[in-house]
Write an enzyme that holds these catalytic residues in place. Structure first.
Site, PDB file in Angstrom:
ATOM      1  N   ASN A 163      39.586  69.726  17.565  1.00  0.00           N
ATOM      2  CA  ASN A 163      40.002  68.626  16.886  1.00  0.00           C
ATOM      3  C   ASN A 163      41.005  69.267  15.712  1.00  0.00           C
ATOM      4  O   ASN A 163      41.802  68.683  15.209  1.00  0.00           O
ATOM      5  CB  ASN A 163      38.933  67.770  15.969  1.00  0.00           C
ATOM      6  N   SER A 184      43.633  73.523   1.130  1.00  0.00           N
ATOM      7  CA  SER A 184      42.050  74.213   1.049  1.00  0.00           C
ATOM      8  C   SER A 184      41.387  73.350   1.946  1.00  0.00           C
ATOM      9  O   SER A 184      40.302  73.790   2.103  1.00  0.00           O
ATOM     10  CB  SER A 184      41.902  73.835  -0.293  1.00  0.00           C
ATOM     11  N   GLY A 185      41.647  72.504   2.644  1.00  0.00           N
ATOM     12  CA  GLY A 185      41.055  71.753   3.710  1.00  0.00           C
ATOM     13  C   GLY A 185      40.836  72.391   4.917  1.00  0.00           C
ATOM     14  O   GLY A 185      41.630  73.461   5.196  1.00  0.00           O
ATOM     15  N   TYR A 186      40.241  71.521   5.945  1.00  0.00           N
ATOM     16  CA  TYR A 186      40.091  72.352   7.277  1.00  0.00           C
ATOM     17  C   TYR A 186      41.424  72.206   8.169  1.00  0.00           C
ATOM     18  O   TYR A 186      41.704  73.285   8.714  1.00  0.00           O
ATOM     19  CB  TYR A 186      38.938  71.393   7.931  1.00  0.00           C
ATOM     20  N   CYS A 211      43.178  63.099  16.203  1.00  0.00           N
ATOM     21  CA  CYS A 211      42.384  64.040  17.116  1.00  0.00           C
ATOM     22  C   CYS A 211      41.870  63.230  18.183  1.00  0.00           C
ATOM     23  O   CYS A 211      41.841  63.557  19.505  1.00  0.00           O
ATOM     24  CB  CYS A 211      41.295  64.768  16.511  1.00  0.00           C
TER      25      CYS A 211
END
Ligand SMILES: NC(=O)c1ccc[n+]([C@@H]2O[C@H](COP(=O)([O-])OP(=O)(O)OC[C@H]3O[C@@H](n4cnc5c(N)ncnc54)[C@H](OP(=O)(O)O)[C@@H]3O)[C@@H](O)[C@H]2O)c1
Length: 345
Positions: A312, A10-12, A146
């Site tokens: 990123n 559910s995260g980026y 990143c």
């Protein structure tokens, strides 16, 4: 088809993994987890994927065995629950910093004592441009951070050639708000974050350890990294200030960059010398797996400024992970990663 699942979907980073994997030619996504959204459509967290999949989030406790499990959780979660994770898959790719560093001392300097050095030693660093052969033979990969990714790609050709004063390299990275992940915090609140140019870590950034680990293969490299949060959602843009040991011409620099990167599918040398796009810009890379690299020689000193940019969440995370998966599985390295970006954006 190879069955993959995402723990921390559910995260980026997990969302970008899902976006890329849903149109990957060789995989099928079996499960994507969220503790809070279990049972809900993945579109609840990733509205860009509405209509692209019928997948619903699973609770992490309901994960079933799969061929390859992506781990996209905050720092410390994968190493903390490794004994539960290990039986779930033959292959793992972890996006966090848990298993990136091969040196216990560097890890301790930035993160504290490693909870699972035994597991750490089974992971391979996942940046293809520096570890392609090792990734091909690996079953457990930890992708690079990143800021470390954009810095390493900017600096590598010059360290490899022994052209750099080893202790004088300064890297200034500007970053977007998505680096902080989907969980809100005091610093990400809109009135606090918007319009900012905030020195996030002028010194002591954790990714220093990774950069020195990779560049240290070419001499006792020390780098001085500063990271600043700016008004941007996606992107990491590096200015790497290198002090050269010998005088080089612009033509020499082109030659060095071309020799190192011409065969790399996801590193592009920005060769325009005029116009607004003569240096890399993260905005143009949004959603892509490219790292763009340009440079300018300082006419008044031995300083070379290398300019590099990535998304990123893609080359700096999910795209790098898919590139590593392609290598691990013996597929075309570029499979699923062909998106060229948007312009204008
Ligand atoms: N953001 C970046 O630019 C970036 C770049 C490179 C690497 N990374 C690394 O990639 C990892 C993920 O970053 P992110 O930005 O995607 O973070 P994020 O947006 O905060 O997402 C974290 C995910 O982990 C899940 N999660 C949290 N605690 C968990 C637990 N105890 N058990 C199971 N799931 C848990 C969350 O889901 P639920 O709460 O819904 O369960 C969420 O899906 C981090 O380690 C980060 O350092 C991030």
């Amino acid at each position: 088809m190879t069955r993959v699942s995402i723990l921390g979907g559910s995260g980026y980073g997990g969302g970008e993994l899902l976006r890329i994997l849903l149109s990957h030619p060789h995989v099928t996504v079996s499960q994507v987890t969220s503790r809070g959204l279990a049972g809900k459509s993945v579109g609840r967290a990733h509205p860009n994927l509405r209509g692209h999949t019928g997948l619903k989030f699973s609770d992490p406790g309901d994960l079933q065995p799969c061929d390859l499990l992506f781990l996209a959780m905050p720092h410390g979660k994968a190493s903390g629950s490794w004994d539960d994770l290990e039986p779930l898959a033959e292959r793992f790719i972890d996006l966090s910093a848990d298993f990136r560093l091969d040196d216990a001392e560097s890890y301790a300097r930035f993160y504290g004592t490693h909870p699972r050095p035994d597991v750490n030693s089974t992971f391979t660093y996942g940046l293809a441009e520096v570890n392609r052969d090792a990734i091909r033979g690996a079953s457990r990969v930890a992708t690079g951070g990143c800021n470390a990714t954009v810095s390493i790609l900017a600096l590598l050709p010059f360290f490899e050639q022994g052209l750099v004063h080893l202790d004088r390299t300064v890297i200034d990275v500007k970053v977007g708000s998505s680096e902080g992940g989907a969980d809100p915090n005091e610093g990400s609140h809109h009135p606090v974050r918007s319009g900012t140019v905030r020195p996030y870590r002028p010194t002591g950034h954790r990714h220093t350890a990774e950069i020195e680990m990779i560049l240290g293969r070419h001499g006792a490299a020390r780098v001085h990294l500063s990271v600043t949060a700016i008004e941007m959602v996606r992107g990491a843009a590096a200015l790497a200030h290198i002090f050269l040991k010998e005088t080089l011409t612009e033509r020499d620099i082109w030659g060095i960059l071309r020799a190192r990167y011409d065969d790399e599918p996801f590193v592009r040398i920005v060769s325009e010398r005029t116009g607004v796009y003569r240096f890399p810009e993260p905005k143009l890379l949004a959603g892509t797996n490219y790292c763009d690299i340009g440079f300018e020689l300082d006419a008044n000193s031995e300083r070379l400024v290398v300019v590099a940019a990535i998304d990123n969440l893609v080359k700096g995370s999910a795209g790098q992970a898919v590139q590593a998966m392609n290598l691990m599985m013996g597929w075309d390295e570029t499979a699923g990663l062909g998106f060229p970006g948007l312009h204008p954006i």
